[in-house]
Write a protein that holds these residues in place. Structure first.
Motif, PDB file in Angstrom:
ATOM      1  N   THR A   9       0.851  -1.182   0.000  1.00 32.85           N
ATOM      2  CA  THR A   9       0.000   0.000   0.000  1.00 32.85           C
ATOM      3  C   THR A   9       0.887   1.231   0.000  1.00 32.85           C
ATOM      4  O   THR A   9       1.834   1.318   0.783  1.00 32.85           O
ATOM      5  CB  THR A   9      -0.896   0.025   1.258  1.00 32.85           C
ATOM      6  OG1 THR A   9      -1.611  -1.203   1.319  1.00 32.85           O
ATOM      7  CG2 THR A   9      -1.875   1.165   1.203  1.00 32.85           C
ATOM      8  N   SER A  10       0.580   2.166  -0.888  1.00 36.37           N
ATOM      9  CA  SER A  10       1.361   3.400  -0.910  1.00 36.37           C
ATOM     10  C   SER A  10       0.446   4.606  -1.038  1.00 36.37           C
ATOM     11  O   SER A  10      -0.671   4.509  -1.539  1.00 36.37           O
ATOM     12  CB  SER A  10       2.387   3.380  -2.047  1.00 36.37           C
ATOM     13  OG  SER A  10       1.760   3.349  -3.297  1.00 36.37           O
ATOM     14  N   ALA A  11       0.943   5.739  -0.574  1.00 37.20           N
ATOM     15  CA  ALA A  11       0.226   7.010  -0.669  1.00 37.20           C
ATOM     16  C   ALA A  11       0.975   7.877  -1.681  1.00 37.20           C
ATOM     17  O   ALA A  11       2.192   7.979  -1.643  1.00 37.20           O
ATOM     18  CB  ALA A  11       0.185   7.690   0.691  1.00 37.20           C
ATOM     19  N   GLN A  41       3.488   2.810   2.609  1.00 39.30           N
ATOM     20  CA  GLN A  41       2.966   3.017   3.955  1.00 39.30           C
ATOM     21  C   GLN A  41       3.631   2.016   4.884  1.00 39.30           C
ATOM     22  O   GLN A  41       3.760   0.842   4.565  1.00 39.30           O
ATOM     23  CB  GLN A  41       1.452   2.799   3.933  1.00 39.30           C
ATOM     24  CG  GLN A  41       0.766   2.959   5.254  1.00 39.30           C
ATOM     25  CD  GLN A  41      -0.721   2.627   5.157  1.00 39.30           C
ATOM     26  OE1 GLN A  41      -1.127   1.790   4.356  1.00 39.30           O
ATOM     27  NE2 GLN A  41      -1.515   3.270   5.982  1.00 39.30           N
ATOM     28  N   GLU A  45       1.170   3.229  10.370  1.00 43.62           N
ATOM     29  CA  GLU A  45       1.196   4.607   9.874  1.00 43.62           C
ATOM     30  C   GLU A  45      -0.088   4.878   9.080  1.00 43.62           C
ATOM     31  O   GLU A  45      -0.428   4.112   8.183  1.00 43.62           O
ATOM     32  CB  GLU A  45       2.427   4.780   8.971  1.00 43.62           C
ATOM     33  CG  GLU A  45       2.711   6.161   8.494  1.00 43.62           C
ATOM     34  CD  GLU A  45       3.993   6.223   7.685  1.00 43.62           C
ATOM     35  OE1 GLU A  45       4.770   7.159   7.911  1.00 43.62           O
ATOM     36  OE2 GLU A  45       4.228   5.347   6.823  1.00 43.62           O
ATOM     37  N   VAL A  46      -0.804   5.949   9.421  1.00 41.80           N
ATOM     38  CA  VAL A  46      -1.991   6.302   8.644  1.00 41.80           C
ATOM     39  C   VAL A  46      -1.551   6.938   7.332  1.00 41.80           C
ATOM     40  O   VAL A  46      -0.459   7.520   7.242  1.00 41.80           O
ATOM     41  CB  VAL A  46      -2.962   7.211   9.434  1.00 41.80           C
ATOM     42  CG1 VAL A  46      -3.515   6.480  10.655  1.00 41.80           C
ATOM     43  CG2 VAL A  46      -2.306   8.511   9.817  1.00 41.80           C
ATOM     44  N   LEU A  47      -2.380   6.835   6.311  1.00 42.71           N
ATOM     45  CA  LEU A  47      -2.003   7.283   4.977  1.00 42.71           C
ATOM     46  C   LEU A  47      -1.554   8.745   4.898  1.00 42.71           C
ATOM     47  O   LEU A  47      -0.528   9.026   4.275  1.00 42.71           O
ATOM     48  CB  LEU A  47      -3.136   7.023   3.982  1.00 42.71           C
ATOM     49  CG  LEU A  47      -3.323   5.557   3.615  1.00 42.71           C
ATOM     50  CD1 LEU A  47      -4.663   5.351   2.915  1.00 42.71           C
ATOM     51  CD2 LEU A  47      -2.181   5.071   2.737  1.00 42.71           C
ATOM     52  N   ALA A  50       1.950   8.903   6.172  1.00 47.32           N
ATOM     53  CA  ALA A  50       2.857   8.260   5.216  1.00 47.32           C
ATOM     54  C   ALA A  50       3.145   9.191   4.051  1.00 47.32           C
ATOM     55  O   ALA A  50       4.288   9.320   3.598  1.00 47.32           O
ATOM     56  CB  ALA A  50       2.258   6.947   4.707  1.00 47.32           C
ATOM     57  N   LEU A  51       2.113   9.852   3.575  1.00 50.65           N
ATOM     58  CA  LEU A  51       2.273  10.756   2.442  1.00 50.65           C
ATOM     59  C   LEU A  51       3.150  11.955   2.788  1.00 50.65           C
ATOM     60  O   LEU A  51       4.067  12.295   2.039  1.00 50.65           O
ATOM     61  CB  LEU A  51       0.900  11.228   1.946  1.00 50.65           C
ATOM     62  CG  LEU A  51       0.901  12.028   0.662  1.00 50.65           C
ATOM     63  CD1 LEU A  51       1.621  11.278  -0.455  1.00 50.65           C
ATOM     64  CD2 LEU A  51      -0.518  12.353   0.258  1.00 50.65           C
ATOM     65  N   VAL A  71      -8.004   5.757  -6.117  1.00 47.02           N
ATOM     66  CA  VAL A  71      -7.318   4.550  -5.664  1.00 47.02           C
ATOM     67  C   VAL A  71      -6.977   3.776  -6.925  1.00 47.02           C
ATOM     68  O   VAL A  71      -7.839   3.505  -7.758  1.00 47.02           O
ATOM     69  CB  VAL A  71      -8.228   3.698  -4.745  1.00 47.02           C
ATOM     70  CG1 VAL A  71      -7.537   2.394  -4.384  1.00 47.02           C
ATOM     71  CG2 VAL A  71      -8.600   4.483  -3.500  1.00 47.02           C
ATOM     72  N   GLU A  91      -2.376   1.999  -4.693  1.00 51.78           N
ATOM     73  CA  GLU A  91      -1.918   3.377  -4.542  1.00 51.78           C
ATOM     74  C   GLU A  91      -3.120   4.254  -4.214  1.00 51.78           C
ATOM     75  O   GLU A  91      -4.112   4.242  -4.940  1.00 51.78           O
ATOM     76  CB  GLU A  91      -1.267   3.894  -5.832  1.00 51.78           C
ATOM     77  CG  GLU A  91       0.035   3.231  -6.162  1.00 51.78           C
ATOM     78  CD  GLU A  91       0.658   3.759  -7.445  1.00 51.78           C
ATOM     79  OE1 GLU A  91       0.096   4.685  -8.084  1.00 51.78           O
ATOM     80  OE2 GLU A  91       1.715   3.238  -7.815  1.00 51.78           O
ATOM     81  N   ILE A  92      -3.023   4.999  -3.144  1.00 50.00           N
ATOM     82  CA  ILE A  92      -4.077   5.920  -2.743  1.00 50.00           C
ATOM     83  C   ILE A  92      -3.544   7.322  -2.985  1.00 50.00           C
ATOM     84  O   ILE A  92      -2.519   7.713  -2.416  1.00 50.00           O
ATOM     85  CB  ILE A  92      -4.480   5.709  -1.263  1.00 50.00           C
ATOM     86  CG1 ILE A  92      -5.028   4.281  -1.058  1.00 50.00           C
ATOM     87  CG2 ILE A  92      -5.541   6.698  -0.856  1.00 50.00           C
ATOM     88  CD1 ILE A  92      -4.017   3.299  -0.640  1.00 50.00           C
TER      89      ILE A  92
END
Length: 155
Positions: A9-11, A41, A45-47, A50-51, A71, A91-92
């Motif tokens: 999962t990535s931001a 992420q 860690e909340v998104l 992370a971003l 998304v 990816e968010i």
């Protein structure tokens, strides 16, 4: 199809400033391309955190995280057997603005393939061949000041 071994999962950030969007310039698979800043992420860690961390590491900029844009979901397929692992990626992407100076001084922990940073005028996005078509198509409404409606983008 190769079965993915994990989910990543990535931001990602759409950082806008004075009619331009911030992109990282990367050397990827032997060619120069552009990516949205951001990254993986970490556990716990909340998104938005992370971003902010990833954008600071890659660009040196502090950003305010705004609304969700989309998304994007997909997975790697290493048909040549070159990757150490295959993964399912999510990816968010969030709309962001710069807090403080927008001077591109560079980050402290840039990705290994990152070779630069660019503020690209929004009117150039539709024709920017170094940026994924999927991103270009969804970023184009920003040229008219329209914020795209949140969307799910399947591979």
């Amino acid at each position: 199809m190769t079965v993915p071994t994990r989910i990543r999962t990535s931001a990602k950030a759409v950082v806008l400033h004075e009619g331009a969007i911030l992109l990282t310039r990367n050397l990827w698979n032997g060619r120069e391309c552009h990516f949205l800043p951001g990254g993986g992420q970490e556990t716990g860690e909340v998104l938005p955190d992370a971003l902010r961390r990833e954008v600071l590491e890659e660009t040196g900029l502090t950003v305010e995280v705004g609304p969700l844009l989309w998304v994007l979901e997909g997975w790697t397929e290493d048909t040549a057997g070159l990757a150490s692992e295959n993964f399912h990626r999510v990816e968010i992407v969030f709309l962001c603005s710069v807090e403080g100076s927008a001077e591109l001084v560079g980050g402290t922990e840039q990705d290994i393939d990152q070779i630069g940073l660019d503020w690209v005028p929004l009117e150039r996005i539709a024709s920017l061949g170094t940026l994924s078509r999927r991103y270009r198509d969804h970023l184009t409404p920003l040229t008219t000041g329209t914020v795209p409606r949140a969307a799910y983008l399947e591979r």
